[in-house]
Motif scaffolding. Sequence first.
Motif, short mmCIF file in Angstrom:
data_model
loop_
_atom_site.label_atom_id
_atom_site.label_comp_id
_atom_site.label_asym_id
_atom_site.label_seq_id
_atom_site.Cartn_x
_atom_site.Cartn_y
_atom_site.Cartn_z
N GLU A 54 -7.88 -9.76 -1.43
CA GLU A 54 -7.51 -8.49 -1.83
C GLU A 54 -8.47 -7.51 -0.73
O GLU A 54 -7.79 -6.71 -0.05
CB GLU A 54 -7.89 -8.40 -3.14
CG GLU A 54 -7.58 -6.56 -3.37
CD GLU A 54 -5.93 -6.29 -3.26
OE1 GLU A 54 -5.82 -5.13 -3.04
OE2 GLU A 54 -5.18 -7.34 -3.47
N GLU A 55 -9.70 -7.99 -0.49
CA GLU A 55 -10.50 -7.42 0.43
C GLU A 55 -9.86 -7.40 1.84
O GLU A 55 -9.88 -6.33 2.58
CB GLU A 55 -11.79 -7.77 0.37
CG GLU A 55 -12.97 -7.18 1.30
CD GLU A 55 -14.36 -7.76 1.43
OE1 GLU A 55 -15.02 -7.11 2.16
OE2 GLU A 55 -14.63 -8.55 0.60
N TRP A 56 -9.53 -8.60 2.13
CA TRP A 56 -8.86 -8.62 3.43
C TRP A 56 -7.43 -7.96 3.62
O TRP A 56 -7.37 -7.29 4.62
CB TRP A 56 -8.47 -10.20 3.67
CG TRP A 56 -7.76 -10.48 5.01
CD1 TRP A 56 -8.02 -10.68 6.34
CD2 TRP A 56 -6.17 -10.67 5.22
NE1 TRP A 56 -7.06 -10.90 7.23
CE2 TRP A 56 -6.15 -10.90 6.57
CE3 TRP A 56 -5.22 -10.43 4.34
CZ2 TRP A 56 -4.83 -10.99 7.05
CZ3 TRP A 56 -3.99 -10.60 4.91
CH2 TRP A 56 -3.65 -10.73 6.13
N ARG A 57 -7.00 -7.83 2.72
CA ARG A 57 -5.46 -6.99 2.73
C ARG A 57 -5.94 -5.48 2.91
O ARG A 57 -5.15 -4.85 3.61
CB ARG A 57 -4.73 -7.02 1.38
CG ARG A 57 -3.98 -8.51 1.21
CD ARG A 57 -3.54 -8.75 -0.13
NE ARG A 57 -2.40 -7.54 -0.24
CZ ARG A 57 -1.81 -7.50 -1.67
NH1 ARG A 57 -2.17 -8.12 -2.61
NH2 ARG A 57 -0.81 -6.73 -1.75
N ARG A 58 -6.86 -5.17 2.10
CA ARG A 58 -7.33 -3.60 2.42
C ARG A 58 -7.68 -3.54 3.91
O ARG A 58 -7.41 -2.32 4.54
CB ARG A 58 -8.43 -3.42 1.32
CG ARG A 58 -7.90 -3.03 -0.15
CD ARG A 58 -9.01 -2.40 -1.04
NE ARG A 58 -10.42 -3.04 -0.92
CZ ARG A 58 -10.78 -3.93 -1.74
NH1 ARG A 58 -9.88 -4.29 -2.68
NH2 ARG A 58 -11.73 -4.43 -1.66
N GLN A 59 -8.71 -4.38 4.43
CA GLN A 59 -9.14 -4.10 5.88
C GLN A 59 -7.85 -4.19 6.90
O GLN A 59 -7.91 -3.58 7.76
CB GLN A 59 -10.07 -5.27 5.98
CG GLN A 59 -11.35 -5.01 5.42
CD GLN A 59 -12.38 -6.20 5.51
OE1 GLN A 59 -12.13 -6.96 6.21
NE2 GLN A 59 -13.83 -5.91 5.19
N LYS A 60 -7.03 -5.20 6.39
CA LYS A 60 -5.77 -5.23 7.36
C LYS A 60 -4.92 -3.82 7.30
O LYS A 60 -4.24 -3.52 8.21
CB LYS A 60 -4.84 -6.59 6.90
CG LYS A 60 -3.62 -6.65 7.79
CD LYS A 60 -4.28 -7.58 9.09
CE LYS A 60 -3.00 -8.11 9.94
NZ LYS A 60 -3.46 -8.65 10.96
N ALA A 61 -4.86 -3.17 6.23
CA ALA A 61 -3.98 -2.10 6.04
C ALA A 61 -4.66 -0.97 6.67
O ALA A 61 -4.05 -0.09 7.42
CB ALA A 61 -4.00 -1.72 4.63
N ASN A 62 -6.00 -0.90 6.82
CA ASN A 62 -6.90 0.01 7.51
C ASN A 62 -7.97 -0.56 8.41
O ASN A 62 -8.98 -0.32 8.22
CB ASN A 62 -7.20 1.10 6.45
CG ASN A 62 -7.86 2.43 7.03
OD1 ASN A 62 -7.63 2.52 8.43
ND2 ASN A 62 -8.60 3.20 6.24
N PRO A 63 -7.56 -0.88 9.46
CA PRO A 63 -8.73 -1.69 10.37
C PRO A 63 -9.48 -0.91 11.02
O PRO A 63 -10.73 -1.11 11.35
CB PRO A 63 -7.73 -2.48 11.54
CG PRO A 63 -6.52 -1.61 11.39
CD PRO A 63 -6.28 -1.03 10.06
N LEU A 64 -9.17 0.39 11.16
CA LEU A 64 -10.27 1.55 11.64
C LEU A 64 -11.31 1.79 10.64
O LEU A 64 -11.82 2.96 10.96
CB LEU A 64 -9.44 2.71 12.31
CG LEU A 64 -8.53 2.29 13.47
CD1 LEU A 64 -7.80 3.36 13.98
CD2 LEU A 64 -9.26 1.46 14.36
N GLN A 65 -10.96 1.76 9.37
CA GLN A 65 -12.04 2.20 8.15
C GLN A 65 -13.43 1.85 8.56
O GLN A 65 -13.80 0.57 8.82
CB GLN A 65 -11.35 1.43 7.06
CG GLN A 65 -12.24 2.02 5.80
CD GLN A 65 -11.82 1.33 4.39
OE1 GLN A 65 -11.06 0.69 4.50
NE2 GLN A 65 -12.47 1.94 3.57
N GLU A 66 -14.30 2.68 8.64
CA GLU A 66 -15.62 2.52 8.90
C GLU A 66 -16.51 2.26 7.59
O GLU A 66 -16.03 2.58 6.30
CB GLU A 66 -16.26 3.65 9.29
CG GLU A 66 -15.68 4.17 10.68
CD GLU A 66 -16.09 3.35 11.70
OE1 GLU A 66 -17.14 2.55 11.77
OE2 GLU A 66 -15.42 3.02 12.95
N PRO A 67 -17.53 1.58 7.75
CA PRO A 67 -18.26 1.27 6.40
C PRO A 67 -18.74 2.40 5.72
O PRO A 67 -18.89 3.76 6.26
CB PRO A 67 -19.69 0.53 7.05
CG PRO A 67 -19.08 0.00 8.34
CD PRO A 67 -18.12 0.91 9.03
#
Length: 416
Positions: free
Chosen positions: A63-76
């Motif tokens: 699920e975490e990988w899916r979230r990062q995949k959906a928004n790869p530019l998301q900053e920490p």
Amino acid sequence: MIPVTLPQYTSFKKLASGATGYYWTCPTLYRKAGCPYLSAPLGVNLSEKELHEAARVWNDRLEEWRRQKANPLQEPDTSRYGTVEWLMNTYLKHSSFTERVAEFSRPDYKRVLDRVCDIKLEKGRVGDARVANIAVSTAEKIYEAFGGTRMGEKVVTYCKAMWKRMKPHYPEMFRTDTPNPWEGVTLKRRKKQTKGHVDRETVYAFANGAIANGRGELAAAAVLAFEWLMRPSSIGAGYAPWTGYRASDHPDKIRLKHRKTDELALHPLEYVERDEETGEEIVIKLYEDAEKILAQTPRYGTSIVCKKNGVLFGDGTFLAHEVREMADKLRDEGEAIPVGFSLDKCRHGGMTELEESGLTEGQGRALSKHKTAAAYRGYAKDTEKRVLEATKKRFGHSEQPKIMNKINDGKSGKKA
């Protein structure tokens, strides 16, 4: 007993021992999209609660990988700037990590560092602590939470590297008195388990037995691990393609790739020798037994080792399970296959044979493609043959020249 409901993306399988093994498998959709988490064994004879807890770890990672995949530019999350968890998330996306750590090894780093963040000490969760508050004493407590285990050693190694590589980019975040507290952690001595190995005779007994049982792909896997020193993960992931075997641009070689080190290996399969008496050119086959196995291996797909439907075995343990079950079957049929036979032991057997043959370290590394001498030295086992040859050489009784002459005489009679 099988639970009434299985967690998402899990399955079960009846093992040869009669136990029930549970597995988590990433859906094909996410595999094709590049998800690094492909499959994992969850355990044997688990209760429903244990099964759901084990599966939750992998479903959360997916699920975490899916979230990062959906928004790869998301900053920490900058609201937690300066915490250990923030440092970890930043490090795993930073070039100091992505340029130094191979893609294959990155999931392991995240898994280990996630466990570090989840540890709870007297003052709370480690991931919520400020980086500047991590002193040597705190680092030692974190290490002690894992005990003197291999995992504990990984924690110290990974955290030490993270502190060292991120300090130049965020100097204000780190302590001035102890820039890298992990350097002060003393690792406990532990007796490391020595991985077993199998010899040439055992490998080919397994390979021929697997072919007789219609599993030529398992036979090829054992030969690739023993003869050409391939890691099981590289074999399952398709790093030994049919196009690299006696291809048009190198018809006398096999070309393989080592996934972990990203090293390309080009192994000669034969060479030409001129008979001194007749002047005739004789082709000497170097891997005649191995090529006999490959000749009987079905071509299910582009990779030498793949499933019957042409799909790769992948990063999970499915290939290892198939090899182990075939070894158990052959042993039940009377074959001399030892308990615990595995592809890993085949590879260690091949590395041991290099040393038993008297190769120099440089020659051995040229074949195994290890980047460092330290990594290479840990594979060869101190077998009785190695000890005997070393003792004979010590007292001047080595018969190496006679052995070489016999080998050459035997090869001279072989023709292509």
